[in-house]
Design a protein around this motif. Structure first.
Motif, PDB file in Angstrom:
ATOM      1  N   LYS A   1       6.787  22.245 183.718  1.00 40.46           N
ATOM      2  CA  LYS A   1       5.954  21.513 182.760  1.00 40.46           C
ATOM      3  C   LYS A   1       4.757  22.342 182.316  1.00 40.46           C
ATOM      4  O   LYS A   1       4.087  22.978 183.120  1.00 40.46           O
ATOM      5  CB  LYS A   1       5.488  20.189 183.371  1.00 40.46           C
ATOM      6  CG  LYS A   1       6.612  19.174 183.558  1.00 40.46           C
ATOM      7  CD  LYS A   1       6.069  17.862 184.078  1.00 40.46           C
ATOM      8  CE  LYS A   1       7.185  16.826 184.225  1.00 40.46           C
ATOM      9  NZ  LYS A   1       6.672  15.530 184.750  1.00 40.46           N
ATOM     10  N   LYS A   2       4.509  22.297 181.029  1.00 41.91           N
ATOM     11  CA  LYS A   2       3.347  22.983 180.466  1.00 41.91           C
ATOM     12  C   LYS A   2       2.069  22.282 180.908  1.00 41.91           C
ATOM     13  O   LYS A   2       1.983  21.044 180.868  1.00 41.91           O
ATOM     14  CB  LYS A   2       3.440  22.976 178.939  1.00 41.91           C
ATOM     15  CG  LYS A   2       2.286  23.670 178.221  1.00 41.91           C
ATOM     16  CD  LYS A   2       2.410  23.567 176.710  1.00 41.91           C
ATOM     17  CE  LYS A   2       2.210  22.137 176.251  1.00 41.91           C
ATOM     18  NZ  LYS A   2       2.183  22.011 174.778  1.00 41.91           N
ATOM     19  N   PHE A   3       1.080  23.057 181.346  1.00 39.77           N
ATOM     20  CA  PHE A   3      -0.216  22.455 181.655  1.00 39.77           C
ATOM     21  C   PHE A   3      -1.285  22.852 180.649  1.00 39.77           C
ATOM     22  O   PHE A   3      -2.335  22.223 180.573  1.00 39.77           O
ATOM     23  CB  PHE A   3      -0.673  22.779 183.085  1.00 39.77           C
ATOM     24  CG  PHE A   3      -0.768  24.254 183.387  1.00 39.77           C
ATOM     25  CD1 PHE A   3      -1.897  24.970 183.066  1.00 39.77           C
ATOM     26  CD2 PHE A   3       0.281  24.904 184.033  1.00 39.77           C
ATOM     27  CE1 PHE A   3      -1.990  26.321 183.358  1.00 39.77           C
ATOM     28  CE2 PHE A   3       0.196  26.248 184.332  1.00 39.77           C
ATOM     29  CZ  PHE A   3      -0.941  26.971 183.995  1.00 39.77           C
ATOM     30  N   ASP A   4      -1.031  23.887 179.864  1.00 37.44           N
ATOM     31  CA  ASP A   4      -1.979  24.228 178.809  1.00 37.44           C
ATOM     32  C   ASP A   4      -1.427  25.334 177.925  1.00 37.44           C
ATOM     33  O   ASP A   4      -0.532  26.084 178.333  1.00 37.44           O
ATOM     34  CB  ASP A   4      -3.313  24.665 179.391  1.00 37.44           C
ATOM     35  CG  ASP A   4      -4.444  24.530 178.385  1.00 37.44           C
ATOM     36  OD1 ASP A   4      -4.272  23.822 177.385  1.00 37.44           O
ATOM     37  OD2 ASP A   4      -5.502  25.129 178.604  1.00 37.44           O
ATOM     38  N   SER A   5      -1.991  25.423 176.713  1.00 34.30           N
ATOM     39  CA  SER A   5      -1.655  26.498 175.786  1.00 34.30           C
ATOM     40  C   SER A   5      -2.784  26.636 174.777  1.00 34.30           C
ATOM     41  O   SER A   5      -3.354  25.633 174.330  1.00 34.30           O
ATOM     42  CB  SER A   5      -0.340  26.201 175.049  1.00 34.30           C
ATOM     43  OG  SER A   5      -0.093  27.187 174.060  1.00 34.30           O
ATOM     44  N   SER A   6      -3.095  27.863 174.414  1.00 35.17           N
ATOM     45  CA  SER A   6      -4.114  28.080 173.382  1.00 35.17           C
ATOM     46  C   SER A   6      -3.701  27.440 172.066  1.00 35.17           C
ATOM     47  O   SER A   6      -4.548  27.012 171.277  1.00 35.17           O
ATOM     48  CB  SER A   6      -4.355  29.587 173.180  1.00 35.17           C
ATOM     49  OG  SER A   6      -3.154  30.245 172.804  1.00 35.17           O
ATOM     50  N   TRP A   7      -2.388  27.353 171.829  1.00 33.68           N
ATOM     51  CA  TRP A   7      -1.896  26.769 170.575  1.00 33.68           C
ATOM     52  C   TRP A   7      -2.173  25.275 170.496  1.00 33.68           C
ATOM     53  O   TRP A   7      -2.168  24.690 169.411  1.00 33.68           O
ATOM     54  CB  TRP A   7      -0.400  27.022 170.429  1.00 33.68           C
ATOM     55  CG  TRP A   7      -0.066  28.462 170.220  1.00 33.68           C
ATOM     56  CD1 TRP A   7       0.530  29.310 171.113  1.00 33.68           C
ATOM     57  CD2 TRP A   7      -0.313  29.246 169.054  1.00 33.68           C
ATOM     58  NE1 TRP A   7       0.665  30.558 170.577  1.00 33.68           N
ATOM     59  CE2 TRP A   7       0.156  30.551 169.309  1.00 33.68           C
ATOM     60  CE3 TRP A   7      -0.881  28.974 167.811  1.00 33.68           C
ATOM     61  CZ2 TRP A   7       0.073  31.591 168.374  1.00 33.68           C
ATOM     62  CZ3 TRP A   7      -0.966  30.005 166.874  1.00 33.68           C
ATOM     63  CH2 TRP A   7      -0.493  31.281 167.155  1.00 33.68           C
ATOM     64  N   ASP A   8      -2.439  24.643 171.633  1.00 32.93           N
ATOM     65  CA  ASP A   8      -2.748  23.218 171.637  1.00 32.93           C
ATOM     66  C   ASP A   8      -4.214  22.961 171.323  1.00 32.93           C
ATOM     67  O   ASP A   8      -4.639  21.812 171.221  1.00 32.93           O
ATOM     68  CB  ASP A   8      -2.423  22.604 172.999  1.00 32.93           C
ATOM     69  CG  ASP A   8      -0.933  22.640 173.309  1.00 32.93           C
ATOM     70  OD1 ASP A   8      -0.134  22.752 172.357  1.00 32.93           O
ATOM     71  OD2 ASP A   8      -0.580  22.574 174.498  1.00 32.93           O
ATOM     72  N   HIS A   9      -4.990  24.018 171.188  1.00 39.05           N
ATOM     73  CA  HIS A   9      -6.423  23.879 170.949  1.00 39.05           C
ATOM     74  C   HIS A   9      -6.789  24.613 169.660  1.00 39.05           C
ATOM     75  O   HIS A   9      -6.205  24.354 168.623  1.00 39.05           O
ATOM     76  CB  HIS A   9      -7.201  24.371 172.173  1.00 39.05           C
ATOM     77  CG  HIS A   9      -6.681  23.775 173.456  1.00 39.05           C
ATOM     78  ND1 HIS A   9      -6.736  22.426 173.714  1.00 39.05           N
ATOM     79  CD2 HIS A   9      -6.032  24.341 174.512  1.00 39.05           C
ATOM     80  CE1 HIS A   9      -6.177  22.171 174.892  1.00 39.05           C
ATOM     81  NE2 HIS A   9      -5.735  23.326 175.387  1.00 39.05           N
ATOM     82  N   SER A  10      -7.688  25.549 169.723  1.00 34.42           N
ATOM     83  CA  SER A  10      -8.143  26.204 168.494  1.00 34.42           C
ATOM     84  C   SER A  10      -7.505  27.559 168.270  1.00 34.42           C
ATOM     85  O   SER A  10      -7.931  28.313 167.395  1.00 34.42           O
ATOM     86  CB  SER A  10      -9.668  26.351 168.533  1.00 34.42           C
ATOM     87  OG  SER A  10     -10.070  27.056 169.689  1.00 34.42           O
ATOM     88  N   GLY A  11      -6.486  27.894 169.031  1.00 28.15           N
ATOM     89  CA  GLY A  11      -5.820  29.181 168.859  1.00 28.15           C
ATOM     90  C   GLY A  11      -6.395  30.234 169.771  1.00 28.15           C
ATOM     91  O   GLY A  11      -6.853  29.929 170.882  1.00 28.15           O
TER      92      GLY A  11
END
Length: 327
Positions: A256-266
């Motif tokens: 499971k994904k816990f975070d990604s820069s793409w989910d925020h401001s890049g």
């Protein structure tokens, strides 16, 4: 390093707390005026010697003064910057810390110190928002003085051990070590290598979080595993520099994904090789190059082991990192 939702976050996954103070104020760009008599000795790149005339007080507004102007590019909002800084109390003319005081504390590299790395227009990890805003419009290579009250520079909430009241004055001296403008939507391009045996599969969809598939029935490795999936041609990443990256992180245990820069401001930035991020990033990304896409498998001992508050203390972490720049 303490990431806030107003800057960039790694789902509490890469943070190593380093704030001098317990809270930061919202940004502003007042130049203001002050009768405070402050002396700063030392050239850019050297630890500043700050002294304040006895009885001097900060004015009601923040004051910003360029002590020496650099020759680099001007910092704009969104420019990724790397800063040295020192902060001193006007109340008793005593230093309160800063990046210079961390010199020699980086294991294995005493010439490297923990600096602050962030995108201008956002709060730093250690430099509060209003002080961080003072570098906008400055050139890389500049030394800047910022004077203001505790309330005006960092807000009402201050570490009580410092013995400061909201109306007490602070002097900040900031060196703009570097600045780099990078499109927040940047990503690495090129033919991607197949994963090595035992490494997770990686599928990258442009402008979205990477899809990472954990090998079925495979046991999580006990040591750091890394692979360069796309080899870039840019400069090498050295310890102490600011890494500008896109990333996606998943847990080995369930994928499971816990975070990604793409989910925020890049694209986001972190100082690398200084203990400012988890050991797995420091060990796996120093020595790589701008333009590389790197897969890291990080065991708990090089991640968040012992940090129950992270929620990831028992997990093996899998990251795909696109190195899109450095500062």
């Amino acid at each position: 390093m303490n990431l806030t939702k107003n800057t960039r976050r790694l789902a509490a996954a890469l943070a190593v707390p380093a704030l001098l103070f317990s809270a930061a104020a919202c940004g502003g760009d007042d130049k203001g005026s002050s009768e405070a008599k402050v002396s700063v000795k030392g050239d850019f790149g050297q630890k500043p010697e700050i002294s304040v005339e006895k009885g001097a007080k900060a004015g009601d507004e923040l004051t910003v003064k360029t002590l020496s102007e650099g020759k680099g590019d001007k910092v704009e909002k969104g420019t990724f910057v790397r800063l040295d800084f020192a902060v001193q109390s006007m109340k008793d003319d005593k230093p309160l810390g800063g990046s210079w005081s961390s010199q020699g504390q980086v294991p294995g590299n005493k010439d490297v110190r923990r600096q602050d790395v962030f995108a201008a227009g956002q709060p730093g990890q250690q430099v509060p928002a209003k002080v961080a805003d003072a570098v906008i419009g400055q050139r890389a290579g500049s030394r800047v003085e910022v004077v203001g009250t505790v309330k005006e520079t960092i807000g009402e909430q201050v570490n009580p051990q410092l013995g400061l009241a909201p109306e007490d004055g602070l002097v900040w001296v900031v060196d703009v070590v570097g600045g780099q403008k990078v499109d927040p939507k940047s990503e690495v391009k090129g033919d991607q290598a197949k994963p090595d045996e035992g490494m997770p599969e990686v599928k990258v969809v442009p402008q979205k979080a990477a899809e990472i598939t954990i090998p079925k029935d495979a046991k999580a490795p006990s040591d750091l595993k890394e692979q360069v999936l796309i080899k870039g041609s840019g400069p090498e990443i050295k310890a102490g520099e600011g890494l500008i990256a896109q990333y996606t992180g998943v847990k080995w245990e369930d994928g499971k994904k816990f975070d990604s820069s793409w989910d925020h401001s890049g694209a986001t930035s972190f100082q690398i090789g200084t203990g400012s991020v988890v050991q797995g990033w420091d060990k796996g990304l120093v020595g790589k190059h701008v333009g590389d896409r790197v897969e890291l498998v990080i065991p708990p001992k090089l991640g968040y082991e012992g940090q129950a508050g992270s929620g990831l203390d028992k997990n093996t972490l899998v990251f795909v990192v696109d190195i899109v720049g450095k500062v």
